[in-house]
Design a protein around this motif. Structure first.
Motif, PDB file in Angstrom:
ATOM      1  N   GLY A   9       0.812  -1.215   0.000  1.00 45.62           N
ATOM      2  CA  GLY A   9       0.000   0.000   0.000  1.00 45.62           C
ATOM      3  C   GLY A   9       0.841   1.258   0.000  1.00 45.62           C
ATOM      4  O   GLY A   9       0.749   2.091  -0.899  1.00 45.62           O
ATOM      5  N   THR A  48      -6.629   1.064   7.246  1.00 45.74           N
ATOM      6  CA  THR A  48      -7.537   1.402   6.155  1.00 45.74           C
ATOM      7  C   THR A  48      -6.791   2.123   5.034  1.00 45.74           C
ATOM      8  O   THR A  48      -7.022   1.849   3.855  1.00 45.74           O
ATOM      9  N   GLU A  49      -5.886   3.023   5.397  1.00 45.83           N
ATOM     10  CA  GLU A  49      -5.173   3.817   4.394  1.00 45.83           C
ATOM     11  C   GLU A  49      -4.330   2.936   3.473  1.00 45.83           C
ATOM     12  O   GLU A  49      -4.355   3.096   2.251  1.00 45.83           O
ATOM     13  N   ASP A  52      -6.593   0.529   1.301  1.00 46.43           N
ATOM     14  CA  ASP A  52      -7.252   1.284   0.234  1.00 46.43           C
ATOM     15  C   ASP A  52      -6.264   1.700  -0.852  1.00 46.43           C
ATOM     16  O   ASP A  52      -6.579   1.648  -2.043  1.00 46.43           O
ATOM     17  N   ILE A  55      -5.457  -1.316  -3.013  1.00 53.39           N
ATOM     18  CA  ILE A  55      -6.569  -1.649  -3.903  1.00 53.39           C
ATOM     19  C   ILE A  55      -6.642  -0.635  -5.039  1.00 53.39           C
ATOM     20  O   ILE A  55      -6.792  -0.998  -6.209  1.00 53.39           O
ATOM     21  N   ARG A  56      -6.521   0.631  -4.716  1.00 50.65           N
ATOM     22  CA  ARG A  56      -6.603   1.704  -5.713  1.00 50.65           C
ATOM     23  C   ARG A  56      -5.487   1.563  -6.752  1.00 50.65           C
ATOM     24  O   ARG A  56      -5.715   1.759  -7.942  1.00 50.65           O
ATOM     25  N   THR A  72     -11.990  -7.905  -3.655  1.00 46.82           N
ATOM     26  CA  THR A  72     -11.322  -7.298  -2.506  1.00 46.82           C
ATOM     27  C   THR A  72     -12.237  -7.139  -1.303  1.00 46.82           C
ATOM     28  O   THR A  72     -11.832  -6.576  -0.291  1.00 46.82           O
ATOM     29  N   GLN A  73     -13.458  -7.621  -1.378  1.00 51.63           N
ATOM     30  CA  GLN A  73     -14.429  -7.394  -0.306  1.00 51.63           C
ATOM     31  C   GLN A  73     -13.966  -7.973   1.033  1.00 51.63           C
ATOM     32  O   GLN A  73     -14.108  -7.334   2.068  1.00 51.63           O
ATOM     33  N   GLN A  76     -11.346  -5.753   2.555  1.00 51.23           N
ATOM     34  CA  GLN A  76     -11.928  -4.471   2.969  1.00 51.23           C
ATOM     35  C   GLN A  76     -12.752  -4.617   4.238  1.00 51.23           C
ATOM     36  O   GLN A  76     -12.809  -3.704   5.053  1.00 51.23           O
TER      37      GLN A  76
END
Length: 83
Positions: A9, A48-49, A52, A55-56, A72-73, A76
């Motif tokens: 990430g 979370t950061e 995310d 994933i992004r 990705t559920q 998440q």
């Protein structure tokens, strides 16, 4: 000396014990709490950061060498400790 891994990430290097290992099972990202599931793993900070951002940037697919889209559920919805 503890092994060091890179978060997919934020791209920061961190001790393995501070990261969450993620594996893919039938195009579904699965958190590997014990870091013992077979197969290739990707490491991410359990925030979370970072999740995310990974994933992004589609970093999980590249790190796990999986062609096509990933579900990705599960990752998440994972109860994150630090975010």
């Amino acid at each position: 000396m503890e092994p060091v891994r890179t978060c997919v990430g934020c791209r920061a290097r961190a001790p393995r014990s501070t990261l969450l290992r993620v594996v893919v099972r039938d195009a579904l990202l699965v958190p590997d709490e014990r870091a013992s599931l077979p197969g290739r793993g990707a490491w991410v900070h359990d925030t979370t950061e970072c999740v995310d951002a990974a994933i992004r940037r589609r970093a999980f697919g590249r790190a796990l060498r999986v062609p096509g889209p990933l579900d990705t559920q599960t990752i998440q919805d994972h109860p994150q400790r630090n975010g």
